[in-house]
Scaffold this active site. Structure first.
Site, PDB file in Angstrom:
ATOM      1  N   HIS A 173      94.088  -1.961 -36.666  1.00 17.66           N
ATOM      2  CA  HIS A 173      92.719  -1.938 -37.385  1.00 17.66           C
ATOM      3  C   HIS A 173      91.859  -1.370 -36.455  1.00 17.66           C
ATOM      4  CE1 HIS A 173      93.912  -5.449 -40.151  1.00 17.66           C
ATOM      5  NE2 HIS A 173      94.917  -5.627 -39.182  1.00 17.66           N
ATOM      6  N   HIS A 215     100.534  -1.527 -37.460  1.00 16.31           N
ATOM      7  CA  HIS A 215      99.253  -0.994 -37.791  1.00 16.31           C
ATOM      8  C   HIS A 215      98.331  -1.463 -36.579  1.00 16.31           C
ATOM      9  CE1 HIS A 215      99.768  -4.698 -40.366  1.00 16.31           C
ATOM     10  NE2 HIS A 215      98.291  -4.839 -39.823  1.00 16.31           N
ATOM     11  N   ILE A 232      91.718  -2.319 -48.053  1.00 11.32           N
ATOM     12  CA  ILE A 232      90.935  -2.787 -49.008  1.00 11.32           C
ATOM     13  C   ILE A 232      90.352  -4.432 -49.163  1.00 11.32           C
ATOM     14  CG2 ILE A 232      92.141  -1.353 -50.807  1.00 11.32           C
ATOM     15  CD1 ILE A 232      93.913  -3.492 -51.439  1.00 11.32           C
TER      16      ILE A 232
HETATM   17  P1  AMP Z   1      97.239  -7.515 -40.938  1.00 11.25           P
HETATM   18  O1  AMP Z   1      97.138  -8.991 -41.346  1.00 11.25           O
HETATM   19  O2  AMP Z   1      97.039  -7.354 -39.371  1.00 11.25           O
HETATM   20  O3  AMP Z   1      98.933  -7.471 -41.155  1.00 11.25           O
HETATM   21  O4  AMP Z   1      96.717  -6.481 -41.714  1.00 11.25           O
HETATM   22  C1  AMP Z   1      97.259  -6.102 -43.011  1.00 11.25           C
HETATM   23  C2  AMP Z   1      96.054  -5.267 -43.535  1.00 11.25           C
HETATM   24  O5  AMP Z   1      96.426  -4.691 -44.499  1.00 11.25           O
HETATM   25  C3  AMP Z   1      94.931  -6.314 -44.192  1.00 11.25           C
HETATM   26  O6  AMP Z   1      93.732  -6.435 -43.519  1.00 11.25           O
HETATM   27  C4  AMP Z   1      94.997  -6.052 -45.811  1.00 11.25           C
HETATM   28  O7  AMP Z   1      93.947  -6.103 -46.103  1.00 11.25           O
HETATM   29  C5  AMP Z   1      95.625  -4.638 -45.480  1.00 11.25           C
HETATM   30  N1  AMP Z   1      96.277  -4.172 -46.953  1.00 11.25           N
HETATM   31  C6  AMP Z   1      97.253  -4.843 -47.564  1.00 11.25           C
HETATM   32  N2  AMP Z   1      97.374  -4.127 -48.707  1.00 11.25           N
HETATM   33  C7  AMP Z   1      96.831  -3.018 -48.655  1.00 11.25           C
HETATM   34  C8  AMP Z   1      96.655  -1.783 -49.579  1.00 11.25           C
HETATM   35  N3  AMP Z   1      97.456  -1.827 -50.523  1.00 11.25           N
HETATM   36  N4  AMP Z   1      95.514  -0.949 -49.156  1.00 11.25           N
HETATM   37  C9  AMP Z   1      94.712  -1.150 -48.022  1.00 11.25           C
HETATM   38  N5  AMP Z   1      94.994  -2.228 -47.276  1.00 11.25           N
HETATM   39  C10 AMP Z   1      95.849  -2.976 -47.666  1.00 11.25           C
END
Ligand code: AMP
Ligand code: ZN
Length: 140
Positions: free
Chosen positions: A102, A100, A32
């Site tokens: 990306h 996760h 998001i």
């Molecule tokens: P990281 O910084 O690698 O831990 O990535 C976490 C990602 O999760 C970030 O890019 C956020 O934008 C994404 N994120 C956090 N909360 C949500 C959510 N509720 N729905 C979709 N993406 C999310």
């Protein structure tokens, strides 16, 4: 599953998300705060904080799904390039403690840094892209 983990809550459907893929072991949904159109996150259903603790089976399943999603993202948004990025620890810009990957489409000369910062996207636009990516995944 962890009670208070935001990604476990997404898997359980307790928090809304733009899902694009689900199978026995993995889940994929739109980020998001997208860097570019088609930014998708792939997670294992089995909770693990990071690459140091995730099981080999779960990380393998995530990579299989990431490859599949990457192909559909490429078909839908036709980026100039695409990174698979995976972060561990605050210094590496990990903001959610559920392993996760990306799927991160790139544009020529976007000069993206690894710690890219989070800017909320337009939810209607993200939802429309999710629909197209989902349709491509279902067709292939
Ligand atoms: P990281 O910084 O690698 O831990 O990535 C976490 C990602 O999760 C970030 O890019 C956020 O934008 C994404 N994120 C956090 N909360 C949500 C959510 N509720 N729905 C979709 N993406 C999310
Ligand atoms: Zn979790």
């Amino acid at each position: 599953m962890q009670e208070n983990c935001i990604f476990c809550q997404i898997i359980r459907g307790e928090i809304p998300s733009f899902n694009v893929w689900e199978d026995e072991d993995t889940f994929a949904f739109m980020d998001i705060n997208p860097v570019h159109d088609g930014h998708v996150l792939i997670i294992p259903k089995e909770h693990a904080d990071d690459v140091f603790t995730v099981s080999a089976a779960a990380s393998g399943a995530v990579m299989r799904t990431a490859q599949r999603v990457a192909r559909s993202v490429r078909a839908v948004v036709q980026p100039d390039g695409l990174n698979l990025v995976q972060c561990n620890g605050a210094a590496a810009a990990q903001s959610v403690l559920h392993f996760h990957v990306h799927v991160l489409p790139r544009k020529k000369n976007d000069n993206l840094a690894l710690n890219w910062g989070l800017q909320p996207g337009d939810m209607d636009h993200i939802g429309a892209l999710a629909k197209c990516i989902r349709a491509d995944l279902e067709a292939n």
